[in-house]
Design a protein around this motif. Structure first.
Motif, short mmCIF file in Angstrom:
data_model
loop_
_atom_site.label_atom_id
_atom_site.label_comp_id
_atom_site.label_asym_id
_atom_site.label_seq_id
_atom_site.Cartn_x
_atom_site.Cartn_y
_atom_site.Cartn_z
N LEU A 193 -18.97 -20.09 36.48
CA LEU A 193 -20.21 -19.84 35.74
C LEU A 193 -20.68 -18.40 35.98
N MET A 194 -20.57 -17.94 37.22
CA MET A 194 -20.98 -16.57 37.54
C MET A 194 -20.09 -15.56 36.83
N SER A 195 -18.80 -15.85 36.79
CA SER A 195 -17.87 -14.92 36.14
C SER A 195 -18.21 -14.74 34.67
N ARG A 196 -18.57 -15.84 34.01
CA ARG A 196 -18.94 -15.75 32.60
C ARG A 196 -20.19 -14.88 32.43
N GLN A 197 -21.12 -15.04 33.37
CA GLN A 197 -22.34 -14.22 33.29
C GLN A 197 -22.02 -12.74 33.53
N ARG A 198 -21.16 -12.46 34.53
CA ARG A 198 -20.82 -11.07 34.82
C ARG A 198 -20.09 -10.43 33.63
N GLU A 199 -19.24 -11.21 32.98
CA GLU A 199 -18.52 -10.66 31.83
C GLU A 199 -19.49 -10.29 30.72
N ARG A 200 -20.53 -11.12 30.55
CA ARG A 200 -21.55 -10.78 29.55
C ARG A 200 -22.25 -9.49 29.92
N ALA A 201 -22.52 -9.31 31.24
CA ALA A 201 -23.18 -8.08 31.69
C ALA A 201 -22.27 -6.87 31.46
N ARG A 202 -20.97 -7.04 31.78
CA ARG A 202 -20.04 -5.92 31.58
C ARG A 202 -19.93 -5.56 30.10
N ALA A 203 -19.89 -6.60 29.26
CA ALA A 203 -19.78 -6.36 27.82
C ALA A 203 -20.96 -5.55 27.33
N GLY A 204 -22.16 -5.84 27.90
CA GLY A 204 -23.34 -5.10 27.48
C GLY A 204 -23.33 -3.65 27.91
N ALA A 205 -22.51 -3.35 28.97
CA ALA A 205 -22.49 -1.99 29.48
C ALA A 205 -21.38 -1.14 28.89
N ARG A 206 -20.49 -1.75 28.12
CA ARG A 206 -19.35 -1.01 27.60
C ARG A 206 -19.76 0.00 26.54
N ARG A 207 -18.98 1.03 26.45
CA ARG A 207 -19.28 2.09 25.49
C ARG A 207 -19.16 1.60 24.06
N LYS A 208 -20.02 2.15 23.19
CA LYS A 208 -20.01 1.77 21.79
C LYS A 208 -18.69 2.15 21.12
N GLY A 209 -18.41 1.45 20.06
CA GLY A 209 -17.30 1.82 19.20
C GLY A 209 -15.95 1.77 19.87
N GLY A 210 -15.71 0.79 20.70
CA GLY A 210 -14.52 0.75 21.53
C GLY A 210 -13.25 0.41 20.81
N ALA A 211 -13.23 0.39 19.49
CA ALA A 211 -12.00 0.04 18.78
C ALA A 211 -10.95 1.12 18.96
N VAL A 212 -11.35 2.36 19.17
CA VAL A 212 -10.43 3.45 19.39
C VAL A 212 -10.16 3.57 20.88
N SER A 213 -8.89 3.68 21.27
CA SER A 213 -8.55 3.73 22.69
C SER A 213 -8.81 5.12 23.26
N ASP A 214 -8.97 5.17 24.59
CA ASP A 214 -9.16 6.46 25.26
C ASP A 214 -7.93 7.34 25.09
N ASP A 215 -6.74 6.73 25.04
CA ASP A 215 -5.53 7.53 24.85
C ASP A 215 -5.55 8.28 23.52
N THR A 216 -6.07 7.60 22.47
CA THR A 216 -6.17 8.27 21.17
C THR A 216 -7.15 9.43 21.25
N TYR A 217 -8.27 9.21 21.92
CA TYR A 217 -9.24 10.30 22.07
C TYR A 217 -8.63 11.47 22.86
N ARG A 218 -7.82 11.15 23.88
CA ARG A 218 -7.19 12.21 24.65
C ARG A 218 -6.19 13.00 23.79
N GLN A 219 -5.52 12.30 22.89
CA GLN A 219 -4.62 13.00 21.97
C GLN A 219 -5.41 13.96 21.08
N ALA A 220 -6.58 13.50 20.63
CA ALA A 220 -7.43 14.37 19.80
C ALA A 220 -7.91 15.57 20.60
N ALA A 221 -8.27 15.33 21.86
CA ALA A 221 -8.73 16.43 22.71
C ALA A 221 -7.61 17.44 22.95
#
Length: 882
Positions: free
Chosen positions: A422-450
């Protein structure tokens, strides 16, 4: 060697080796994947991943860290900590294994004076190079170099940089167990220094792809562990980092340390959690139901709970954690002066949370007792339900280990795995709320752009339109050569006038145009350090990477946003002046014409105080102070008195925004040229958003004028309706409301008398059969409270051995039912709810209530007559079955 000397010895040693000293970063990381700073390398992660250019190729720091994955073990052992300090030296493509090993040995043996004959080292089983350097660069004999497996290899947990590590261990002597080195006994051979060599690149499956183009060094030396070795004590709680805090805890509780194992656990928890809490609050973490605020709340509440276990009347008048955090501030202010500057915030948050939880824990104990009593009464099992423990934990903040202990004392088992799920499900909800917006693009793709475009130069302080080159087109599937009308993509330019979201200010919107297409820019974000992406939609034609374009920011939107941002600075300075230095910005949202400002405070801000704030802000704005910006070093900015806001990350060179003589802040956002340009500031809301945290929302510029105009029109209309001048309308409305309340009370009396008479007439007309009186009645145009009145008063008239069921059709043809039974039937085991439940089912609802009174509601009012007809049989069955 005391801890201050240990810390300074480490930092000075590496400064002498050409490292640049960095002060500890905040415990609030600039990394959306982390709740807290958990390691010394966290502030430098962008430099290791190549997302940002380090200000120096060699850095040394002493970093505050918090980890709570083993929080239940804190206090139960003498080595687990939630807060610790990690000393670290870092190389970004500069030196590598040879120098790192030589300096680690030199520092350990000469700087710290550790006995060379008692130092062992472990290396990864594949790292011949490290073994060679230990032999050639130090006096380490072959027999004390131990090859080990996966424990001596570092990776990110997925694709990315990785590499072997080498660890230094110190032999604490035969009293700690058998000899043989760290592979045999990790308790005797205590690991104190870890050197990580970021050497390779691996794929998602773990296969090594080859050497990294830039090889880095990341080291960690635990201050607390080294203090144990250098101070000749058995555990961290005997070092100068904790001994004074334990002494203070014993003074406050009257319980001596070292006499009883159980009380020692509690004293260690109080000392350790108080230290961790003070540093977290000092860095701007406030108690909350989720995220990092949840971590803080848990630490504070565990400390309170252990104080109560020792007999301290925490929350009942006595204070324990508050004087403990005051002791923490006194002890650590020399090394961390920011902790002292936040004294008011730390102490006030602690005092409020301690008092609140001291009361709550009593409510939690009552709830635990109630659950146990219910299990015993029903005989429903020998397990304390995990969902009840989670409710206690989540709603009351009641520690789960205390729930488990009480359950054990009552002879009940507790499924900790189910609770953890039960705690894990709650923590996952908290992590999801903290994640960066627009996460459909991977960091690797952004690094390629950079890599393709380089760092984005922001030119938007001075211009809102610019010519640029479309450097890269980014989509979830990777970089694209082009995009067509209707496509939603992200664009990267080498230079841009568009401000990326940051510091609370939203990202710019606007348009871009190439020779072949037109693009609407919806939002602007800095997705990784130095890379700005423009979230866009192609609205006409087509575009290609490499095309020249004209970028134009929506000027009206930008100016309106700048007004709100400057107004936020005015509010920040004014609120601290009026409410206290603790009430500093802990979060903000800056939008066109609107701002939201979060701040720690311990009671609602009164209407009079809000009016004072509003008047003071507008007086400052009306004086038309100049708004100026300066670029300077971070140290110079702090020395000049510039305010740094909670949770914001600043580089070595910062931008300082000053408004007149009353506001001076570190800020990268956009602002108006002078105070009067803000227009006016109107506070529209003040509310609580969590324990000890308040929020103010305000309007600026034309939005504030429109709001005031709307309010004036409303006031004029009210004045017209009550036939009074506008300035007297409130007084006239208050008089009318008072008259209305008196009239409603009189009507209620009359209505009550009518219902009482109706109840008496109904009850007196009931005939008894077999000594049982059953009254079934349907009423019209009554509320549920009025149904209850009729049922109870009719039952009183019946007197003994009787049941009353009344029903009514409410709004939207919904059915309402009420059942009241006499005391003798209830004493004989008849349940009003059991009588009403089958009738409630007939009208499409359910029943609830206590033993002698129940109520029900349903969606099907047309079924009410049939339900009332069935009432006689349900009463008789309930009486016969008792």
């Amino acid at each position: 060697m005391d801890s201050l000397t240990i810390r300074e010895t480490f930092l000075q040693f590496f400064e002498a080796q050409g490292h640049r000293r960095y002060a500890s970063a905040s415990l609030i990381p600039n990394d959306p994947s982390l709740l807290l700073t958990i390691a010394g390398m966290v502030p430098f992660k962008p430099y290791f991943t190549g997302d940002a250019t380090p200000p120096a190729s060699r850095i040394v720091s002493s970093q505050k860290c918090v980890r709570t994955n083993d929080i239940e073990n804190v206090g139960r052992t003498t080595r687990h900590l939630s807060f610790f300090e990690m000393l670290g030296n870092f190389s970004f493509g500069d030196y590598f294994k040879r120098e790192a090993i030589r300096w680690a040995w030199q520092l350990s043996t000469e700087g710290f004076g550790l006995d060379p004959s008692r130092i062992w080292v472990s290396i990864h089983e594949s790292d011949d190079e490290a073994e060679e350097f230990w032999r050639t660069e130090t006096d380490m004999p072959n027999e004390r170099i131990v090859r080990m497996g996966a424990d001596n290899f570092w990776d990110t947990g997925g694709a990315g940089p990785c590499g072997p590590c080498t660890e230094l261990h110190y032999d604490r002597g035969e009293a700690w167990g058998e000899a043989g080195g760290p592979a045999v006994n990790g308790e005797r051979y205590l690991e104190f220094y870890n050197l990580v060599f970021m050497q390779f690149l691996r794929d998602q499956e773990g296969a090594i792809l080859g050497d990294l183009p830039q090889q880095n060094v990341d080291t960690g030396l635990g201050l607390e562990r080294l203090a144990v070795l250098l101070q000749g004590v058995d555990d961290v709680f005997a070092t100068d980092l904790f001994a004074p805090l334990l002494t203070r805890a014993t003074e406050l509780t009257g319980v001596e340390y070292g006499v009883d194992d159980a009380s020692d656990v509690s004293l260690r928890v109080i000392a350790e959690h108080s230290r961790a809490s003070a540093f977290l609050i000092g860095d701007g973490v406030l108690p909350a139901k989720e995220g990092r605020g949840y971590v803080l709340r848990r630490l504070l509440r565990r400390a309170v709970r252990h104080g109560q276990l020792l007999g301290a009347d925490v929350g009942g008048g006595a204070s324990l954690v508050l004087p403990m955090v005051e002791a923490v501030i006194e002890q650590f202010a020399v090394a961390y002066p920011d902790l002292a500057s936040q004294r008011e915030l730390v102490t006030r948050v602690t005092a409020a949370e301690e008092k609140d939880f001291g009361t709550r824990i009593r409510s939690g104990l009552e709830r635990v007792d109630s659950v146990i009593a219910g299990l015993e009464e029903s005989g429903s099992g020998t397990w304390f339900p995990a969902d009840a423990a989670f409710e206690l934990h989540d709603t009351y903040g009641f520690p789960v280990d205390l729930t488990a202990e009480i359950a054990l004392e009552a002879g009940l088992m507790f499924n900790r795995d189910e609770f953890d799920a039960l705690m894990s499900r709650q923590r996952e909800r908290a992590r999801a709320g903290a994640r960066r917006k627009g996460g459909a693009v991977s960091d690797d793709t952004y690094r390629q752009a950079a890599a393709a475009v380089g760092r984005t130069e922001f030119i938007g302080y001075d211009q809102l339109a610019a010519e640029a080159t479309l450097g890269a087109i980014v989509a979830p599937g990777g970089l694209r050569p082009g995009a067509d009308e209707g496509d939603e993509i992200e664009l990267v330019l080498s230079r841009t006038p568009f401000y990326p979201e940051g510091g609370g200010q939203i990202g710019d919107a606007g348009t871009m145009e190439t020779a072949t297409g037109r693009i609407d820019i919806i939002d602007t974000q800095e997705v990784i350090s130095g890379l700005v992406v423009h979230r866009a939609r192609v609205v006409a034609g087509e575009i290609e990477a490499g095309q020249a374009l004209e970028a134009r920011v929506d000027e009206d939107r930008r100016v309106a946003t700048a007004r709100s941002h400057s107004a936020t600075h005015v509010l920040n300075a004014t609120i601290r002046q009026h409410l206290g230095e603790h009430a500093q910005q802990a979060g903000s949202l800056v939008q066109p014409g609107r701002l939201r400002y979060d701040f720690p405070h311990f009671e609602p801000v009164s209407r009079d105080r809000l009016e004072e704030l509003e008047a003071a802000m507008n007086a400052r704005v009306l004086a038309n102070p100049h708004v100026t910006t300066e670029v300077m070093s971070l140290d110079a900015a702090k020395q000049s008195g510039a305010v740094a806001n909670f949770g914001d990350k600043y580089g070595d060179v910062v931008r300082v925004v000053s408004i007149g003589s009353f506001s001076r802040e570190l800020c990268g956002g956009t602002h108006v040229p002078s105070g009067a340009t803000i227009g006016s500031i109107v506070i529209v809301k003040e509310e609580s958003i969590g324990s000890n945290t308040r929020r103010i929302e305000a309007l600026t510029g034309s939005d504030s004028w429109r709001h005031l105009a709307s309010q004036r029109l409303v006031a004029d209309e009210v004045a017209r309706l009550v036939d009074a001048p506008t300035e007297l309308a409130a007084e006239r409305v208050a008089g009318l409301m008072d008259r209305l309340r008196r009239a409603e009370k009189e009507l209620a009396k009359v209505r009550g008398a009518q219902l009482s008479q109706q109840a008496r007439v109904l009850a007196e007309g009931v005939e008894r059969a077999d000594g049982l009186a059953i009254l079934i009645a349907r009423l019209e145009d009554v509320t549920m409270d009025e149904l209850r009145q009729v049922a109870l008063e009719a039952r009183d008239v019946i007197g003994q051995k009787g049941a009353v069921i009344v029903g009514a059709t409410g709004a939207d043809d919904k059915a309402q039912l009420m059942c009241a039974i006499t005391k003798d039937l209830a004493d004989a085991g008849v349940e009003a709810r059991a009588i009403l439940q089958p009738l409630a089912s007939m009208v499409g609802g359910g029943a609830g209530g206590r033993g002698d009174l129940a109520q029900a509601g349903g969606k099907d009012g047309n079924a009410l007559p049939g339900a009332l007809d069935a009432g006689y049989d349900t009463v008789r069955r309930a009486v016969e079955d008792r």
